[in-house]
Design an enzyme around this catalytic site. Structure first.
Site, PDB file in Angstrom:
ATOM      1  N   HIS A 111       4.409 -17.088   9.339  1.00  0.00           N
ATOM      2  CA  HIS A 111       3.543 -16.079   8.709  1.00  0.00           C
ATOM      3  C   HIS A 111       3.528 -16.113   7.188  1.00  0.00           C
ATOM      4  O   HIS A 111       2.877 -15.278   6.561  1.00  0.00           O
ATOM      5  CB  HIS A 111       3.947 -14.678   9.188  1.00  0.00           C
ATOM      6  CG  HIS A 111       3.995 -14.560  10.676  1.00  0.00           C
ATOM      7  ND1 HIS A 111       5.152 -14.790  11.397  1.00  0.00           N
ATOM      8  CD2 HIS A 111       3.022 -14.304  11.576  1.00  0.00           C
ATOM      9  CE1 HIS A 111       4.883 -14.657  12.681  1.00  0.00           C
ATOM     10  NE2 HIS A 111       3.611 -14.372  12.827  1.00  0.00           N
TER      11      HIS A 111
ATOM     12  N   ARG B 267      10.648  -0.864   0.363  1.00  0.00           N
ATOM     13  CA  ARG B 267       9.331  -0.468   0.870  1.00  0.00           C
ATOM     14  C   ARG B 267       8.812   0.661  -0.007  1.00  0.00           C
ATOM     15  O   ARG B 267       9.545   1.613  -0.312  1.00  0.00           O
ATOM     16  CB  ARG B 267       9.455  -0.010   2.332  1.00  0.00           C
ATOM     17  CG  ARG B 267       8.291   0.823   2.799  1.00  0.00           C
ATOM     18  CD  ARG B 267       8.198   0.969   4.301  1.00  0.00           C
ATOM     19  NE  ARG B 267       7.439   2.134   4.693  1.00  0.00           N
ATOM     20  CZ  ARG B 267       6.120   2.290   4.523  1.00  0.00           C
ATOM     21  NH1 ARG B 267       5.398   1.344   3.965  1.00  0.00           N
ATOM     22  NH2 ARG B 267       5.523   3.405   4.917  1.00  0.00           N
ATOM     23  N   ILE B 268       7.561   0.553  -0.420  1.00  0.00           N
ATOM     24  CA  ILE B 268       6.929   1.670  -1.119  1.00  0.00           C
ATOM     25  C   ILE B 268       5.684   2.029  -0.320  1.00  0.00           C
ATOM     26  O   ILE B 268       4.812   1.190  -0.102  1.00  0.00           O
ATOM     27  CB  ILE B 268       6.610   1.332  -2.593  1.00  0.00           C
ATOM     28  CG1 ILE B 268       6.008  -0.054  -2.740  1.00  0.00           C
ATOM     29  CG2 ILE B 268       7.849   1.397  -3.458  1.00  0.00           C
ATOM     30  CD1 ILE B 268       5.682  -0.383  -4.173  1.00  0.00           C
ATOM     31  N   GLY B 269       5.680   3.265   0.169  1.00  0.00           N
ATOM     32  CA  GLY B 269       4.596   3.643   1.060  1.00  0.00           C
ATOM     33  C   GLY B 269       4.277   5.119   0.983  1.00  0.00           C
ATOM     34  O   GLY B 269       4.647   5.801   0.031  1.00  0.00           O
TER      35      GLY B 269
ATOM     36  N   GLU C 128       7.223   2.229   9.381  1.00  0.00           N
ATOM     37  CA  GLU C 128       7.913   0.946   9.166  1.00  0.00           C
ATOM     38  C   GLU C 128       9.427   1.023   8.965  1.00  0.00           C
ATOM     39  O   GLU C 128      10.153   0.095   9.350  1.00  0.00           O
ATOM     40  CB  GLU C 128       7.317   0.216   7.943  1.00  0.00           C
ATOM     41  CG  GLU C 128       5.893  -0.294   8.141  1.00  0.00           C
ATOM     42  CD  GLU C 128       4.840   0.770   7.914  1.00  0.00           C
ATOM     43  OE1 GLU C 128       5.155   1.820   7.302  1.00  0.00           O
ATOM     44  OE2 GLU C 128       3.693   0.580   8.359  1.00  0.00           O
TER      45      GLU C 128
ATOM     46  N   SER D 124       1.456  11.753   1.283  1.00  0.00           N
ATOM     47  CA  SER D 124       0.007  11.587   1.101  1.00  0.00           C
ATOM     48  C   SER D 124      -0.780  12.607   1.913  1.00  0.00           C
ATOM     49  O   SER D 124      -1.941  12.865   1.641  1.00  0.00           O
ATOM     50  CB  SER D 124      -0.414  10.180   1.525  1.00  0.00           C
ATOM     51  OG  SER D 124      -0.107   9.980   2.894  1.00  0.00           O
ATOM     52  N   ASP D 125      -0.154  13.159   2.927  1.00  0.00           N
ATOM     53  CA  ASP D 125      -0.814  14.201   3.699  1.00  0.00           C
ATOM     54  C   ASP D 125       0.246  15.124   4.289  1.00  0.00           C
ATOM     55  O   ASP D 125       1.414  14.736   4.405  1.00  0.00           O
ATOM     56  CB  ASP D 125      -1.726  13.622   4.799  1.00  0.00           C
ATOM     57  CG  ASP D 125      -1.116  12.426   5.509  1.00  0.00           C
ATOM     58  OD1 ASP D 125      -1.230  11.301   4.996  1.00  0.00           O
ATOM     59  OD2 ASP D 125      -0.497  12.643   6.551  1.00  0.00           O
TER      60      ASP D 125
HETATM   61  N1  HPA Z   1       1.587   9.252  10.401  1.00  0.00           N
HETATM   62  C1  HPA Z   1       2.096   8.019  10.302  1.00  0.00           C
HETATM   63  N2  HPA Z   1       2.179   7.364   9.156  1.00  0.00           N
HETATM   64  C2  HPA Z   1       1.715   7.969   8.058  1.00  0.00           C
HETATM   65  C3  HPA Z   1       1.167   9.242   8.096  1.00  0.00           C
HETATM   66  C4  HPA Z   1       1.100   9.909   9.329  1.00  0.00           C
HETATM   67  O1  HPA Z   1       0.627  11.050   9.431  1.00  0.00           O
HETATM   68  N3  HPA Z   1       0.798   9.559   6.830  1.00  0.00           N
HETATM   69  C5  HPA Z   1       1.107   8.509   6.046  1.00  0.00           C
HETATM   70  N4  HPA Z   1       1.669   7.541   6.778  1.00  0.00           N
END
Ligand code: HPA
Length: 234
Positions: free
Chosen positions: A5, A88-90, A182, A204-205
């Site tokens: 990969h 990891r940055i997420g 992850e 983010s939410d």
């Molecule tokens: N679920 C899974 N992964 C995510 C979410 C979620 O609501 N928001 C950002 N990454």
């Protein structure tokens, strides 16, 4: 040298890799933050770059979404390219009321509904944890940059669209700070190989209030998180 990969010459990656989920974010980070970034792989458009930051060699590569994708890239980077540290940055969805959009979460532990760690660990439950030197550096960097950070357990799910109606209250009761997809796989893939991994996440939410970041807010959150990660690994 190629792996199934990654198509990059031996030595193409630095010992430390920043790993966002989105390969276009990897490109953005390389172009905006690294000095003399070079694209070193693009198999399946999963871009990887190596350059330097404040004189230190550094790579950035996308992981894709979910534990299987992230585990593949992390395993190959460590096994074949001598990578020793993966940050990891997420993003995550918050599962406790007292987190706000844009807050930083350091995933000290990663619980999961995935079976991969049991498969790796003889059917037993493995506590997937961040590598302490990396986790400590990330927490210290956030403090140094006056960015509030919550440190604790997250939930790495296989199912973005979960059919389980009471999932969020259950996670909340257990003190899980947020959901992402992850960390639990990344932590074990790294630990099995004697490498270090940690995940820094921006909320983010919000899965209780339903609030969501706009794309502008996401970009600002990403930049601030990258600054913390870069400060941590310097
Ligand atoms: N679920 C899974 N992964 C995510 C979410 C979620 O609501 N928001 C950002 N990454």
């Amino acid at each position: 040298m190629t792996t199934p990969h990654i198509e990059a010459p031996a030595g193409a990656f630095a010992e430390t890799v920043l790993m966002p989920g989105d390969p276009l974010r990897a490109r953005y980070i390389a172009e905006r933050f690294l000095t003399d970034p070079e694209q070193v792989t693009a198999v399946r458009n999963m871009y990887g770059y190596t350059g330097s930051w404040r004189g230190q060699r550094l790579s950035v590569m996308g992981s894709g979404m979910g534990i299987p994708s992230c585990s593949i890239y992390a395993s190959e980077l460590i096994d074949h390219y001598g990578v020793k540290r993966i940050v990891r940055i997420g993003t995550c969805g918050a599962t406790v009321a007292d987190l706000n959009l844009g807050d930083l979460v350091l995933a000290l532990g990663a619980s999961t509904d995935s079976n991969v760690n049991r498969t790796r660990f003889g059917g037993y439950d493995l506590a997937a944890i961040a590598a302490w030197p990396l986790a400590r550096s990330l927490a210290e960097a956030a403090e140094q940059l006056h960015r509030p950070i919550r440190v604790g357990n997250v939930f790495s799910t296989d199912l973005f669209y979960s059919p389980q109606a009471d999932l969020i209250p259950m996670l909340s009761r257990a003190g899980i700070l947020g959901i992402e997809m992850e960390a639990a796989g990344l932590y074990t893939a790294a630990a099995e190989r004697g490498a270090q991994a940690a995940a820094l996440l921006t909320v983010s939410d919000h899965l209780i209030s339903g609030a969501r970041m706009s794309s502008d807010e996401r970009q600002r959150g990403l930049d601030q998180m990258i600054e913390v990660a870069l400060t941590a690994i310097a």
